[in-house]
Scaffold this motif. Structure first.
Motif, mmCIF file in Angstrom:
data_model
loop_
_atom_site.group_PDB
_atom_site.id
_atom_site.type_symbol
_atom_site.label_atom_id
_atom_site.label_comp_id
_atom_site.label_asym_id
_atom_site.label_seq_id
_atom_site.Cartn_x
_atom_site.Cartn_y
_atom_site.Cartn_z
ATOM 1 N N PRO A 75 -24.759 25.734 -55.900
ATOM 2 C CA PRO A 75 -24.121 25.472 -54.597
ATOM 3 C C PRO A 75 -24.311 24.097 -54.680
ATOM 4 O O PRO A 75 -25.091 23.034 -54.427
ATOM 5 C CB PRO A 75 -24.821 25.996 -53.381
ATOM 6 N N THR A 128 -24.441 21.253 -51.723
ATOM 7 C CA THR A 128 -24.672 20.525 -50.571
ATOM 8 C C THR A 128 -24.923 19.609 -50.192
ATOM 9 O O THR A 128 -25.616 19.002 -49.021
ATOM 10 C CB THR A 128 -25.666 21.680 -50.211
ATOM 11 N N GLU A 150 -16.238 28.553 -46.397
ATOM 12 C CA GLU A 150 -17.337 28.573 -47.507
ATOM 13 C C GLU A 150 -18.430 29.820 -46.879
ATOM 14 O O GLU A 150 -18.952 29.887 -48.537
ATOM 15 C CB GLU A 150 -17.888 27.273 -47.203
ATOM 16 N N THR A 190 -20.071 33.167 -49.839
ATOM 17 C CA THR A 190 -20.980 33.159 -50.746
ATOM 18 C C THR A 190 -21.293 34.525 -51.011
ATOM 19 O O THR A 190 -22.093 35.242 -51.855
ATOM 20 C CB THR A 190 -22.387 32.993 -49.224
ATOM 21 N N VAL A 240 -18.738 30.087 -54.469
ATOM 22 C CA VAL A 240 -19.871 29.261 -54.489
ATOM 23 C C VAL A 240 -20.008 28.276 -53.399
ATOM 24 O O VAL A 240 -17.912 28.235 -53.429
ATOM 25 C CB VAL A 240 -20.593 28.299 -55.733
ATOM 26 N N VAL A 241 -20.212 27.929 -52.249
ATOM 27 C CA VAL A 241 -20.547 27.148 -51.332
ATOM 28 C C VAL A 241 -20.107 25.371 -52.131
ATOM 29 O O VAL A 241 -20.635 25.091 -52.924
ATOM 30 C CB VAL A 241 -22.011 26.934 -50.376
ATOM 31 N N ASP A 242 -19.217 24.578 -51.496
ATOM 32 C CA ASP A 242 -19.322 23.714 -52.094
ATOM 33 C C ASP A 242 -18.976 22.537 -50.396
ATOM 34 O O ASP A 242 -17.576 23.294 -50.265
ATOM 35 C CB ASP A 242 -17.675 23.486 -53.084
#
Length: 176
Positions: free
Chosen positions: A45, A47, A112, A116, A122-124
């Motif tokens: 991910p 972050t 977003e 998960t 995936v988180v972006d």
């Protein structure tokens, strides 16, 4: 019940059309963004803000433009459809931009966070930034011009009605 300053039947048609198009667009975005991906491995991910954009730009050329363009264009129609569904003609431009951009950011953040739970997604954080920027740009490029055009169109018949038609002089015969 109609809002104050509503434009009658035509305004209601625009609102309903905006709402239907908004719903259709959100369903399309959910379908595109929340489908599971069948991949052998998943990237970590992202972050860290702008970290993914730097990686995209490092790819260079057409591939970087495609990835950044996809992020900008995914939710950009919300910048037009949200004010259209709201249907206000006489509103502060800054207030409209703020409301629309905030709503676009919340929709992007929700997508977003929902990703998960989806396999292969995936988180972006850069997606949230690009999507929100796309919503704001679409709003700035289209909504103020359309609102001013609709206001002019709506006020044009009112000006003609207040001026009235050209008076005619009745022909009275001359007295003897």
């Amino acid at each position: 019940m109609q809002r104050q300053g509503s434009g009658g039947q035509a305004a209601m048609v625009v609102r309903v059309a905006g709402f239907v198009l908004l719903l259709a667009h959100l369903l399309l975005v959910a379908w595109v963004s929340l489908r599971p991906r069948d991949v052998a491995w998943v990237t970590a991910p992202n972050t860290i803000p702008l970290h993914g954009l730097q990686a995209d730009l490092a790819l260079g050329g057409v591939e970087a433009a495609r990835l950044i363009g996809e992020g900008l264009l995914l939710l950009a129609p919300l910048g037009v459809l949200l004010p259209m569904a709201d249907g206000r003609l006489h509103v502060s431009g800054w207030a409209s931009l703020t409301r629309t951009t905030a709503a676009g950011a919340l929709v992007s953040l929700a997508i977003e966070l929902l990703q998960t739970a989806v396999p292969g997604q995936v988180v972006d954080v850069d997606s949230v930034l690009l999507n929100t920027t796309g919503v704001a740009l679409a709003h700035l490029l289209i909504v103020p011009a359309c609102r001013s055009r609709l206001r002019r169109r709506r006020e044009a018949p009112d000006r003609k009605a207040t001026q009235g038609a050209t008076p005619t002089i009745s022909r009275v015969p001359i007295a003897p």
